[in-house]
Design a protein around this motif. Sequence first.
Motif, mmCIF file in Angstrom:
data_model
loop_
_atom_site.group_PDB
_atom_site.id
_atom_site.type_symbol
_atom_site.label_atom_id
_atom_site.label_comp_id
_atom_site.label_asym_id
_atom_site.label_seq_id
_atom_site.Cartn_x
_atom_site.Cartn_y
_atom_site.Cartn_z
ATOM 1 N N GLN A 101 -6.462 3.582 0.716
ATOM 2 C CA GLN A 101 -6.132 2.765 1.892
ATOM 3 C C GLN A 101 -4.621 2.679 2.117
ATOM 4 O OE1 GLN A 101 -8.543 0.790 3.899
ATOM 5 N NE2 GLN A 101 -9.853 2.347 3.025
ATOM 6 N N SER A 146 -9.521 5.294 10.674
ATOM 7 C CA SER A 146 -10.552 4.351 10.199
ATOM 8 C C SER A 146 -10.036 3.456 9.075
ATOM 9 C CB SER A 146 -11.781 5.128 9.727
ATOM 10 O OG SER A 146 -11.489 5.795 8.518
ATOM 11 N N THR A 147 -8.932 3.888 8.402
ATOM 12 C CA THR A 147 -8.396 3.057 7.311
ATOM 13 C C THR A 147 -7.463 1.971 7.835
ATOM 14 O OG1 THR A 147 -6.456 4.459 6.981
ATOM 15 C CG2 THR A 147 -8.436 5.026 5.727
ATOM 16 N N MET A 159 -7.510 9.093 1.234
ATOM 17 C CA MET A 159 -7.211 8.090 2.275
ATOM 18 C C MET A 159 -8.173 6.910 2.168
ATOM 19 S SD MET A 159 -6.630 10.232 5.770
ATOM 20 C CE MET A 159 -5.179 11.197 6.099
ATOM 21 N N VAL A 160 -9.441 7.217 2.034
ATOM 22 C CA VAL A 160 -10.453 6.152 2.006
ATOM 23 C C VAL A 160 -10.325 5.324 0.724
ATOM 24 C CG1 VAL A 160 -12.948 5.716 1.908
ATOM 25 C CG2 VAL A 160 -12.038 7.402 3.498
ATOM 26 N N ARG A 161 -10.047 5.980 -0.403
ATOM 27 C CA ARG A 161 -9.973 5.262 -1.678
ATOM 28 C C ARG A 161 -8.706 4.430 -1.791
ATOM 29 N NH1 ARG A 161 -12.163 10.040 -3.707
ATOM 30 N NH2 ARG A 161 -10.119 10.834 -4.255
ATOM 31 N N SER A 197 -9.083 13.281 2.805
ATOM 32 C CA SER A 197 -9.878 12.201 3.399
ATOM 33 C C SER A 197 -10.350 11.232 2.314
ATOM 34 C CB SER A 197 -11.100 12.767 4.128
ATOM 35 O OG SER A 197 -10.687 13.634 5.139
ATOM 36 N N ARG A 245 0.853 -1.194 0.000
ATOM 37 C CA ARG A 245 0.000 0.000 0.000
ATOM 38 C C ARG A 245 0.886 1.240 0.000
ATOM 39 N NH1 ARG A 245 -4.633 -1.144 4.561
ATOM 40 N NH2 ARG A 245 -5.647 -2.870 3.513
ATOM 41 N N THR A 247 -10.088 10.023 10.097
ATOM 42 C CA THR A 247 -10.300 9.317 8.828
ATOM 43 C C THR A 247 -9.163 8.322 8.608
ATOM 44 O OG1 THR A 247 -11.270 11.347 7.984
ATOM 45 C CG2 THR A 247 -10.799 9.654 6.376
#
Lengths: 227, 537
Positions: B424, B447-448, B420-422, B417, B330, B444
């Motif tokens: 990971q 949460s990942t 970050m979410v997309r 954010s 990642r 945020t």
Amino acid sequence: MILKRTIPLLIVFAIGVLAFVQEFVPHPWSGKLVDEISTWFKIIGGFAMFLGTYSLLHMHLARIRRKMPSWGYSVFVFIGAAFMIGTGVYNEIQSSSQPAGPNSPFDWFSWGYKYIQVPAGATIFSILAFFMASAAFRTFRARNLAAGLLLISAIIVMLGRVPISEPLSRWLFFGNSQAITQATDIIMEYPNMVAKRGILLGIALGTISQSIRILLGVERSYMGGGD
Amino acid sequence: MPVIVKPLTTLVVIALAATLPVRPAAAAQTNPTVATQSATPGTILPESIPATESFNAIDLPSDDGSSILVKWAKPANEPKGISYVIQVARSKADFQAGKFVTKEVFPSPIILGTTKPEYFGRGKNASQTCFAVISPAELFPPAKPGPLTEARLKELKTKKVLTDKELGRALAVLAEIEQEKSQTKPASVPATAQAGVTKSQTPKLTSKQRAERKWYARLGANIKKLDAEALTKERARINAEPSFFRLGVKLDDQTILVARDGEPIVVEAIAKPNLFKWGKLNNLTLSLIFMSAVITFIEIARRKPDIFIRKIAGLEAIDEAIGRATEMDRPVMFVHGGGSVGSMSVIASLNILSHVASRAAEHDTRIRVMNQDPLVTAVSQEAVQQACTEAGRPDAFNADDVSLVASDQFSYVAAVSGIMVREQPGAIFMLGAFGAESLLLSETGSSTGAIQVAGTDSYTQLPFFVTTCDYTLMGEELYAASAYLSREPRMLGSLRGQDVGKAFVMIVLLAGTAILTVAAAMDGPWQWLRGLLEATG
């Protein structure tokens, strides 16, 4: 090497020393020097804005071209940019040809800022309330002595900041309605202030140390590599 | 420090301007140090008049030459409702002609010398000295140039600000504008009717006319700038000329001037630019002491490179976080926050970015740098590219991975954010200057499931990072990061110098606390300890 390292380091040293000295010199020449340097800074910042805009648009263009996941959002970047740049330029042309008045055309630029940008920003900011609650929940679990002390302090401070503290305090402390507020003030003025000032002192000394490293050219990694 | 004071004891009394007839007050009759301006006899007692010899005017120390300090001793008796009046004139004769400006100062702790220890020290005299800061250019402001009219434009031509050709162009545009103005309807016409009429009356400008209007607007802006410069020079000239002062005490409608032998005392002073801010002498001294300590330890470290530095968990975790992101395949995300390139925390974070980028390139891990400031973007790109090259992986650099994300605070939060979410990321570094975005981003990120290392000198945001991140660099640890990571002896030496400075501050704090505690607990002869800390001259 001279162009990449020596000259930039000399510029950093000269400007750094001048900036330090002018802080102690009240003469108008000192103020003029600061004005001059800030003008240069603005000019460089203006060029950097072009680079930044190019960087942003190039990144999103690449996302669209490669059809990367969620590339559709990138299209909105271009739509938004085109709308704001277009309306901004149109406004500029209009304002130079005729002054603002009751007959002025509708200001789409201000409309876009006022009714899209500002509410969207406020929406993001409002999420903070929920994040704060979840972060507080995680923090205030009394897993050990330190966390327990933090929990107790937090409860006192939170109670001391809301109106219910007065009746609660009267009931708990034999009629003394200000007991919780006073405890809150003690926590904020002593342990909290001590920690805060300790951090601030460290920051001040760290700033001096880092400035010296940069001025003397000992620290060069901000120029890329060169640890 | 130049002091220009000329008490003029032999002046003729100005008895007062025609508007302020003189009537010898009861106090004035019994006290030779006063002259009175009053409509009715008042109740100002002799002990309410400042001592004659205490009235003085000097150049305000440590300023840019724009002000004069007027001071006088606090009188023994300050009755309720009394105020001090300072009369300022450009010449002694102006007092006689009544051409002076009066500034009224009311008794309060603010006008006492104790509020300005840099001028009056901390001795007992400070609490008995009143003062007022007077800026002559504010009391006698230079005339502001008027709007651009035909006469003004011609005057500018005479002064060679405009050429003949420019004057011709400017007059033509001005005439057009004047003509348009004369055609517009008066304000008394109803708004609805006015809107309708204006629409039909607004002339359509040709492209040439538009160009001329733009040129005229630029000309106006340039002239405005020149006017501002001329005003600044004129203000400096007014301040540099002698100013004359008289002091009086006012109660109700009675004013008594401080006088000698019945003559009002006039003092004179010039405002001069100073070369040093004496109020900042302690800052300079301490800065130089700390700088010397840092430079000394850098030199010591050069000779003896073995310096022990305590472990900083947040910095130890950087390699671990990059390693974890590599194992998980990642990207690593580096978030600068909202500071500009002039912010110390951003400079410190750029130093760490170099190290992180170098390690990421070695591990063949993608690094994404999220910037809010265009200048920080440019510097970050340079730093990452250089780090990749030095790590032997120039191909690892992708300019799109180090980009400007948004220049607005909450747009930046939304964009980062979302990324970050997309994407990971395996590791997130949030290092730099942060405001309200700190918790939004770190929650945020949390949460990942990424390892989060944060650091900032914004102490109000530190609790949020401590709560939501795995490791937090607090204030000075952020600044120390570059030296710690590089292990370069000279950089470590500077950290040792910083620690010595900290030890010095701690000793001073402890000693000061002890001295004041002893002084407070023991009265009498021990009070000199308190004075030791308070007296500055």
